[in-house]
Design a protein around this motif. Structure first.
Motif, PDB file in Angstrom:
ATOM      1  N   ASN A  94       0.831  -1.193   0.000  1.00  0.00           N
ATOM      2  CA  ASN A  94       0.000   0.000   0.000  1.00  0.00           C
ATOM      3  C   ASN A  94       0.869   1.248   0.000  1.00  0.00           C
ATOM      4  OD1 ASN A  94       0.130   1.130   3.027  1.00  0.00           O
ATOM      5  ND2 ASN A  94       0.135  -1.120   3.086  1.00  0.00           N
ATOM      6  N   LEU A  95       0.223   2.350  -0.307  1.00  0.00           N
ATOM      7  CA  LEU A  95       0.886   3.646  -0.311  1.00  0.00           C
ATOM      8  C   LEU A  95       0.331   4.513   0.797  1.00  0.00           C
ATOM      9  CD1 LEU A  95       0.722   4.288  -4.154  1.00  0.00           C
ATOM     10  CD2 LEU A  95       2.791   3.747  -2.861  1.00  0.00           C
ATOM     11  N   GLN A  96       1.178   5.333   1.373  1.00  0.00           N
ATOM     12  CA  GLN A  96       0.739   6.356   2.310  1.00  0.00           C
ATOM     13  C   GLN A  96       1.134   7.709   1.751  1.00  0.00           C
ATOM     14  OE1 GLN A  96       1.886   5.619   6.384  1.00  0.00           O
ATOM     15  NE2 GLN A  96       1.319   3.441   6.277  1.00  0.00           N
ATOM     16  N   LEU A  97       0.255   8.676   1.902  1.00  0.00           N
ATOM     17  CA  LEU A  97       0.435   9.986   1.300  1.00  0.00           C
ATOM     18  C   LEU A  97       0.338  11.069   2.353  1.00  0.00           C
ATOM     19  CD1 LEU A  97       0.710  11.571  -1.398  1.00  0.00           C
ATOM     20  CD2 LEU A  97      -1.795  11.614  -1.506  1.00  0.00           C
ATOM     21  N   THR A  98       1.307  11.965   2.365  1.00  0.00           N
ATOM     22  CA  THR A  98       1.271  13.119   3.262  1.00  0.00           C
ATOM     23  C   THR A  98       1.275  14.395   2.435  1.00  0.00           C
ATOM     24  OG1 THR A  98       3.689  13.156   3.455  1.00  0.00           O
ATOM     25  CG2 THR A  98       2.464  11.917   5.125  1.00  0.00           C
ATOM     26  N   ALA A  99       0.670  15.442   3.002  1.00  0.00           N
ATOM     27  CA  ALA A  99       0.618  16.747   2.341  1.00  0.00           C
ATOM     28  C   ALA A  99       1.106  17.799   3.323  1.00  0.00           C
ATOM     29  CB  ALA A  99      -0.805  17.065   1.891  1.00  0.00           C
ATOM     30  N   THR A 100       2.161  18.517   2.956  1.00  0.00           N
ATOM     31  CA  THR A 100       2.772  19.513   3.830  1.00  0.00           C
ATOM     32  C   THR A 100       2.669  20.885   3.183  1.00  0.00           C
ATOM     33  OG1 THR A 100       4.359  17.861   4.624  1.00  0.00           O
ATOM     34  CG2 THR A 100       4.862  20.172   5.066  1.00  0.00           C
ATOM     35  N   ARG A 101       2.050  21.816   3.908  1.00  0.00           N
ATOM     36  CA  ARG A 101       1.936  23.182   3.396  1.00  0.00           C
ATOM     37  C   ARG A 101       3.297  23.865   3.553  1.00  0.00           C
ATOM     38  NH1 ARG A 101      -1.256  26.641   0.302  1.00  0.00           N
ATOM     39  NH2 ARG A 101      -3.102  25.514   1.061  1.00  0.00           N
ATOM     40  N   LEU A 102       3.889  24.301   2.427  1.00  0.00           N
ATOM     41  CA  LEU A 102       5.197  24.940   2.449  1.00  0.00           C
ATOM     42  C   LEU A 102       5.102  26.456   2.449  1.00  0.00           C
ATOM     43  CD1 LEU A 102       7.043  22.713  -0.173  1.00  0.00           C
ATOM     44  CD2 LEU A 102       7.018  22.450   2.317  1.00  0.00           C
ATOM     45  N   SER A 103       4.047  26.988   1.842  1.00  0.00           N
ATOM     46  CA  SER A 103       3.887  28.442   1.754  1.00  0.00           C
ATOM     47  C   SER A 103       2.421  28.740   1.508  1.00  0.00           C
ATOM     48  CB  SER A 103       4.746  29.008   0.628  1.00  0.00           C
ATOM     49  OG  SER A 103       4.281  28.536  -0.628  1.00  0.00           O
ATOM     50  N   GLU A 104       2.126  29.993   1.285  1.00  0.00           N
ATOM     51  CA  GLU A 104       0.746  30.397   1.062  1.00  0.00           C
ATOM     52  C   GLU A 104       0.140  29.733  -0.165  1.00  0.00           C
ATOM     53  OE1 GLU A 104       0.077  34.582   1.108  1.00  0.00           O
ATOM     54  OE2 GLU A 104       1.503  34.934   2.724  1.00  0.00           O
ATOM     55  N   ASN A 105       0.981  29.393  -1.140  1.00  0.00           N
ATOM     56  CA  ASN A 105       0.415  28.842  -2.389  1.00  0.00           C
ATOM     57  C   ASN A 105       1.050  27.534  -2.831  1.00  0.00           C
ATOM     58  OD1 ASN A 105       2.904  29.725  -3.190  1.00  0.00           O
ATOM     59  ND2 ASN A 105       2.152  31.257  -4.629  1.00  0.00           N
ATOM     60  N   LYS A 106       1.757  26.860  -1.918  1.00  0.00           N
ATOM     61  CA  LYS A 106       2.405  25.624  -2.342  1.00  0.00           C
ATOM     62  C   LYS A 106       2.313  24.556  -1.252  1.00  0.00           C
ATOM     63  CE  LYS A 106       6.080  25.723  -4.924  1.00  0.00           C
ATOM     64  NZ  LYS A 106       7.505  25.838  -5.421  1.00  0.00           N
ATOM     65  N   VAL A 107       1.987  23.335  -1.716  1.00  0.00           N
ATOM     66  CA  VAL A 107       1.914  22.149  -0.846  1.00  0.00           C
ATOM     67  C   VAL A 107       2.813  21.078  -1.446  1.00  0.00           C
ATOM     68  CG1 VAL A 107       0.396  20.254  -0.101  1.00  0.00           C
ATOM     69  CG2 VAL A 107      -0.394  22.631   0.040  1.00  0.00           C
ATOM     70  N   PHE A 108       3.478  20.326  -0.573  1.00  0.00           N
ATOM     71  CA  PHE A 108       4.303  19.216  -1.052  1.00  0.00           C
ATOM     72  C   PHE A 108       3.625  17.904  -0.696  1.00  0.00           C
ATOM     73  CE2 PHE A 108       7.834  16.120  -0.345  1.00  0.00           C
ATOM     74  CZ  PHE A 108       8.234  16.008  -1.678  1.00  0.00           C
ATOM     75  N   LEU A 109       3.443  17.053  -1.724  1.00  0.00           N
ATOM     76  CA  LEU A 109       2.904  15.717  -1.525  1.00  0.00           C
ATOM     77  C   LEU A 109       4.041  14.715  -1.534  1.00  0.00           C
ATOM     78  CD1 LEU A 109      -0.089  15.757  -4.063  1.00  0.00           C
ATOM     79  CD2 LEU A 109      -0.172  16.275  -1.603  1.00  0.00           C
ATOM     80  N   GLU A 110       4.014  13.780  -0.575  1.00  0.00           N
ATOM     81  CA  GLU A 110       5.009  12.710  -0.567  1.00  0.00           C
ATOM     82  C   GLU A 110       4.317  11.373  -0.366  1.00  0.00           C
ATOM     83  OE1 GLU A 110       9.449  12.025   1.040  1.00  0.00           O
ATOM     84  OE2 GLU A 110       7.981  12.345   2.642  1.00  0.00           O
ATOM     85  N   ALA A 111       4.621  10.447  -1.285  1.00  0.00           N
ATOM     86  CA  ALA A 111       4.066   9.099  -1.205  1.00  0.00           C
ATOM     87  C   ALA A 111       5.171   8.137  -0.797  1.00  0.00           C
ATOM     88  CB  ALA A 111       3.492   8.685  -2.553  1.00  0.00           C
ATOM     89  N   LYS A 112       4.811   7.176   0.086  1.00  0.00           N
ATOM     90  CA  LYS A 112       5.751   6.147   0.513  1.00  0.00           C
ATOM     91  C   LYS A 112       5.085   4.783   0.396  1.00  0.00           C
ATOM     92  CE  LYS A 112       8.243   8.983   3.920  1.00  0.00           C
ATOM     93  NZ  LYS A 112       8.663   9.059   5.355  1.00  0.00           N
ATOM     94  N   ALA A 113       5.899   3.790   0.095  1.00  0.00           N
ATOM     95  CA  ALA A 113       5.395   2.421  -0.048  1.00  0.00           C
ATOM     96  C   ALA A 113       5.606   1.648   1.246  1.00  0.00           C
ATOM     97  CB  ALA A 113       6.103   1.726  -1.202  1.00  0.00           C
ATOM     98  N   TYR A 114       4.577   0.875   1.628  1.00  0.00           N
ATOM     99  CA  TYR A 114       4.640   0.044   2.842  1.00  0.00           C
ATOM    100  C   TYR A 114       4.152  -1.357   2.513  1.00  0.00           C
ATOM    101  CZ  TYR A 114       5.401   4.279   5.579  1.00  0.00           C
ATOM    102  OH  TYR A 114       5.930   5.426   6.114  1.00  0.00           O
ATOM    103  N   ASP A 115       4.597  -2.322   3.320  1.00  0.00           N
ATOM    104  CA  ASP A 115       4.132  -3.691   3.113  1.00  0.00           C
ATOM    105  C   ASP A 115       2.853  -3.923   3.905  1.00  0.00           C
ATOM    106  OD1 ASP A 115       4.824  -4.165   5.768  1.00  0.00           O
ATOM    107  OD2 ASP A 115       6.498  -5.503   5.310  1.00  0.00           O
TER     108      ASP A 115
END
Length: 802
Positions: A703-724
């Motif tokens: 499966n995948l897990q997804l996080t969303a981090t607000r970096l600024s007023e108009n930008k978000v960073f998405l990061e996906a990681k794989a898990y067993d």
């Protein structure tokens, strides 16, 4: 002369039109259904800025139109108004209103268009009495009878992707100045200045020509004045022998200046050109010498291609890239596979980067008379336009001309004959430089310098046999120069044990890439298919090549392919789709680890770098020793882990890998903080990195897990990681994943980078991408992958900034 760079005021329409009248029809019929969706753009502009790396579409090849309303104010009575195009991809048609003024074939050489009379004629149109309507059709449609071939390993971009200049000149003016530097030694050099006029009205009034030469300090060293009649073609305006010249080279790129001033009853113009004084030789069965001393050419190569803009690199982007190449320590760059912007050559002159520049006769075979005329025209233009650059030492006449595919026939004799024709032309018009090609064995006796294909450890063979392969090719070539070596590497992908399955690879006596070796399947076993595409393997391969080159006393030099990742239509299955990932920097200038490997061999400035800054999680057994790689040009370095010294290592370039700067240590479970301190003379340099060490074992990704981090007023960073299935992180997972956004967000994708593609392979079990969204945007994001459970997350608002 007055020149204005036309950056603003342009509109663009991507698509075909029935004719130039359709560009302007809506202005006469504003309330009709003829309205087209014109887009306001600034130059340079490429209409393939995104689609060449879009994983889901084939990039557009076809016409695109540009329009501009010029407000002309020529200050010269009876003067001429010209437009200078630095490059239009790939064919161009220039119109004033609906009148065709000029057609040009070739996407990389400059050309000028005179619009003087046409701009007067259009004043009779009541809509345009106060301006001149200019329309430009750019067209990169597929055409077998043009170069470069569409089976080339790079995109044929469309658009006004280089600068456009509006020029006002008197009725008779200077068109071109060539500075011929010959008979060079440390004692003296012969400088001959030749000039060509632009005189379309055949003005016959006498001219005053003044030629000035200045040394690198700006001091005048020669002045020649004469009164003469107008002339045709190139004519000598000055001849000077310089005593004890300042010689141009990588460490001291001394540049002289030549200014030619033309004065007549119509007005005055002047052209200023820089030039350098140097002499070189590719010795037969020997090394390369510059100014009488052996110089190992340590090089790389570049395409004019960049994330988000395609072929429309700005001046600042070009400057940044050439400075990075110099920072890496290179003294040579091949401009592949076409004439590049004048600014790139100016920077090579200033930075001391020697250059191989070539025409885009690349793959496919040899076409008809129009095809051959275009090739000759582009060679003529390249030599004429870049004649004065001291950085250029080689004119490239072709690349991989043994690669057929564009025609039902493949005539080696015809290719040889045409190659000889190009070679002779280059020597006739520029006897101070030499010719070269890469990978066409049946033409290698025609050109002065030849580069065979040697891809040790990637497309063929193994990298530990690199010197043997090179020596074999050297013995079969009079003047050997190795262009193109390296490996694809996915930014952010690292392995504990890089690929060493060389037992599966046929060593052979050569490592020549063959047609089809770039494919991801089929053919003979090769590392490009069987390997891990990691930065780790790439660094080892680079390390071996560089340490070997240091001891190859007969070697002229090499150039690694390629400095920066670039887009290509023939690699849809790569980890970043449609991107050739052999760069030492990503397509947006993000440095990969190999950049520092090159620095450790080539740079003179003290440096040190711990390998794996993007290697967030390392893995192994408790108590297992893990290798720490350090790259430095300092004679010694000391490693600390969590503040405890792991000892001092001495650098020995022949002690592979890492020139002996490697430590095998135990990492603690959890976070480990590493620091290295290196010393060179009285200079101390340091580098730090933190790694998490994972000892918990994992199964296949589930499966995948997804996080969303607000970096600024108009930008978000998405990061996906794989898990067993047990929710254990899988740090070696390499599945393809796809990001998507719903609601009020927009993925910053189609950049052709590891963090700029919505469809991309995981690198060490993770992938990321940025989202542009307002601070209060309502939206969500998801990441999917075949066979893995989808993950979703809400986009955080600005108040949730981390």
């Amino acid at each position: 002369m007055k020149s204005i760079k036309l950056v603003e005021g342009w509109e663009h329409y991507k698509g075909s039109l029935g004719g130039a009248w359709e560009v302007w029809r809506e202005e006469k019929l504003p309330n009709s259904f003829y309205h087209l969706p014109w887009e306001t753009v600034t130059l340079p502009h490429c209409y393939n800025s995104a689609d060449t790396v879009d994983p889901d579409v084939k990039y557009y090849q076809g016409p695109g139109w540009y329009r501009h309303k010029l407000e002309l104010r020529n200050p010269y009575p009876g003067g001429r108004t010209r437009l200078r195009f630095e490059g239009v991809g790939q064919k161009a048609a220039i119109y004033v209103f609906d009148e065709l003024i000029h057609r040009h074939v070739g996407g990389y050489d400059e050309f000028c268009v005179d619009i003087t009379e046409a701009s007067e004629r259009v004043k009779g149109n009541p809509l345009y009495h106060a301006c001149t309507p200019l329309a430009v059709e750019a067209d990169n449609s597929r055409d077998l009878q043009t170069i470069p071939s569409d089976i080339s390993d790079f995109n044929l971009y469309g658009g006004l992707y280089r600068n456009v200049h509006l020029m006002y000149v008197p009725q008779i003016s200077l068109d071109r100045v060539h500075v011929k530097v010959s008979e060079v030694s440390e004692q003296q050099a012969r400088i001959q200045v030749n000039a060509r006029l632009y005189n379309p009205m055949n003005s016959a009034e006498k001219l005053k020509i003044t030629t000035l030469l200045r040394n690198p300090q700006g001091q005048e060293i020669a002045r020649v004045e004469e009164i003469c009649e107008p002339w045709q073609g190139m004519r000598e305006t000055a001849l000077k022998v310089i005593q004890t010249p300042a010689l141009w080279g990588p460490d001291h790129p001394a540049l002289y200046t030549c200014t030619v001033l033309l004065e007549s009853v119509h007005g005055a113009t002047e052209l200023t050109e820089r030039f350098g004084v140097r002499y070189f030789e590719f010795m037969k069965k020997g090394p390369f010498t510059l100014n009488g001393k052996r110089l190992l050419l340590n090089g790389t190569q570049r395409h004019e291609d960049h994330a988000g803009v395609g072929g429309a690199m700005t001046d600042e982007m070009i400057r940044t890239e050439l400075l990075l190449i110099k920072e890496m320590g290179a003294n040579f760059v091949r401009l592949g596979h076409y004439q590049q912007s004048a600014l790139a050559l100016d920077l090579c002159d200033e930075l001391g980067l020697l250059v191989w520049e070539e025409i885009p006769w690349c793959r496919g075979g040899l076409g008809n008379q129009d095809y051959q005329k275009q090739s000759k025209d582009m060679l003529e233009a390249m030599i004429d336009q870049h004649y004065n650059h001291p950085s250029i030492i080689l004119w490239g006449l072709g690349n991989e001309n043994d690669w057929e595919g564009d025609f039902t026939y493949f005539d080696k004799d015809a290719i040889r004959s045409f190659m000889k024709e190009l070679h002779d032309y280059a020597h006739e018009h520029d006897p101070q430089r030499v010719t070269a090609i890469r990978r066409c064995e049946f033409c290698k006796d025609i050109v002065d310098v030849y580069s065979p294909s040697i891809w040790a450890g990637w497309y063929r063979g193994i990298y530990t046999q690199y010197e043997t392969y090179s020596r074999n090719e050297f013995e079969n070539t009079d003047r050997f120069f190795h262009m193109e070596w390296g490996a694809d590497n996915m930014a952010g992908r690292h392995v504990e044990k890089p690929y060493t399955g060389f037992r599966d690879i046929t060593e052979g006596s050569t490592a020549e890439e063959r047609d089809g070796d770039f494919l991801m399947s089929g053919g003979e076993p090769r590392v490009s298919v069987l390997g891990d595409w990691s930065e780790t393997y790439f660094c080892d391969l680079v390390d071996w090549h560089l340490k070997s080159q240091e001891t190859m006393e007969w070697l002229t030099g090499t150039a690694q392919w390629v400095f920066k990742d670039f887009s290509t239509p023939v690699r849809p299955d790569n980890p970043v789709p449609y991107v050739n990932q052999k760069g030492v920097v990503e397509r947006d200038f993000t440095k990969k680890d190999a950049f520092y490997v090159f620095q450790s061999y080539w740079s003179k400035e003290p440096m040190v770098r711990i390998y794996g800054h993007s290697w967030n999680v390392r893995w192994g057994q408790p108590g297992e020793k893990k290798r720490v790689r350090v790259y430095s040009n300092c004679p010694e370095a000391e490693l600390f882990v969590d503040g405890v010294s792991q000892g001092i290592k001495l650098r020995d370039s022949q002690n592979f890998p890492c020139a002996g700067l490697r430590w095998d240590i135990e990492l603690s479970e959890g976070v480990n903080r590493l620091k290295v301190v290196a010393r060179k003379d009285d200079v101390v340099v340091m580098d730090e990195v933190s790694w998490e060490y994972q000892v918990e074992k994992w199964l296949s990704p589930n499966n995948l897990q997804l996080t969303a981090t607000r970096l600024s007023e108009n930008k978000v960073f998405l990061e996906a990681k794989a898990y067993d299935v047990n929710q254990v992180y899988c740090p070696d997972a390499s599945n393809f994943v796809r990001f998507s956004v719903s609601g009020e967000g927009r993925l910053l994708d189609n950049l052709g980078t590891a963090l700029g593609s919505r469809y991309v392979q995981l690198a060490n079990g993770r992938a990321g991408i940025y989202v542009e969204c307002r601070e209060d945007a309502e939206g969500s994001a998801a990441v999917t992958s075949d066979g893995l459970k989808t993950a979703m997350v809400m986009l955080p608002k600005y108040g949730q900034l981390i």
